[in-house]
Design a protein around this motif. Structure first.
Motif, PDB file in Angstrom:
ATOM      1  N   ARG A 159       1.960  32.181 -33.267  1.00 48.18           N
ATOM      2  CA  ARG A 159       2.809  33.275 -32.751  1.00 48.18           C
ATOM      3  C   ARG A 159       2.117  33.991 -31.607  1.00 48.18           C
ATOM      4  NH1 ARG A 159       4.799  37.322 -37.173  1.00 48.18           N
ATOM      5  NH2 ARG A 159       5.821  38.147 -35.333  1.00 48.18           N
ATOM      6  N   ILE A 160       0.825  34.253 -31.770  1.00 47.44           N
ATOM      7  CA  ILE A 160       0.064  34.927 -30.719  1.00 47.44           C
ATOM      8  C   ILE A 160       0.059  34.074 -29.458  1.00 47.44           C
ATOM      9  CG2 ILE A 160      -2.250  35.686 -30.028  1.00 47.44           C
ATOM     10  CD1 ILE A 160      -2.672  36.417 -33.064  1.00 47.44           C
ATOM     11  N   ALA A 161      -0.226  32.797 -29.609  1.00 49.87           N
ATOM     12  CA  ALA A 161      -0.289  31.898 -28.453  1.00 49.87           C
ATOM     13  C   ALA A 161       1.053  31.804 -27.735  1.00 49.87           C
ATOM     14  CB  ALA A 161      -0.746  30.512 -28.897  1.00 49.87           C
ATOM     15  N   HIS A 187       1.664  32.954 -23.936  1.00 48.70           N
ATOM     16  CA  HIS A 187       2.168  31.973 -22.977  1.00 48.70           C
ATOM     17  C   HIS A 187       3.446  32.485 -22.310  1.00 48.70           C
ATOM     18  CE1 HIS A 187       2.870  28.102 -21.125  1.00 48.70           C
ATOM     19  NE2 HIS A 187       4.111  28.125 -21.593  1.00 48.70           N
ATOM     20  N   ALA A 188       4.344  33.046 -23.100  1.00 45.89           N
ATOM     21  CA  ALA A 188       5.599  33.568 -22.563  1.00 45.89           C
ATOM     22  C   ALA A 188       5.349  34.740 -21.615  1.00 45.89           C
ATOM     23  CB  ALA A 188       6.528  34.004 -23.702  1.00 45.89           C
ATOM     24  N   ALA A 189       4.263  35.468 -21.858  1.00 45.14           N
ATOM     25  CA  ALA A 189       3.932  36.609 -21.007  1.00 45.14           C
ATOM     26  C   ALA A 189       3.164  36.183 -19.761  1.00 45.14           C
ATOM     27  CB  ALA A 189       3.118  37.625 -21.799  1.00 45.14           C
TER      28      ALA A 189
END
Length: 58
Positions: free
Chosen positions: A39-41, A45-47
């Protein structure tokens, strides 16, 4: 999404996995930590955050 909270929960799961009384509990806590790391990754990545290398970090 509160990344600090996710990092905290992931670290708790890793600590629980490390001190688990049996292999099944260890696997469950490790799997939870792995899901949270995913979830963090995905959020990073989306950010637009790239992968940060820990090489040379002390």
């Amino acid at each position: 999404m509160d990344l600090n909270h996710l990092y905290f929960v992931q670290q708790c799961a890793l600590m629980r996995a490390a001190r688990a009384a049996d292999a099944l509990a260890h696997s469950r806590y490790q799997a939870a930590a792995d899901r949270i790391a995913g979830r963090i990754a995905r959020f990073q990545h989306a950010a637009g955050a790239g992968i940060v290398s820990q090489a040379g970090v002390r």
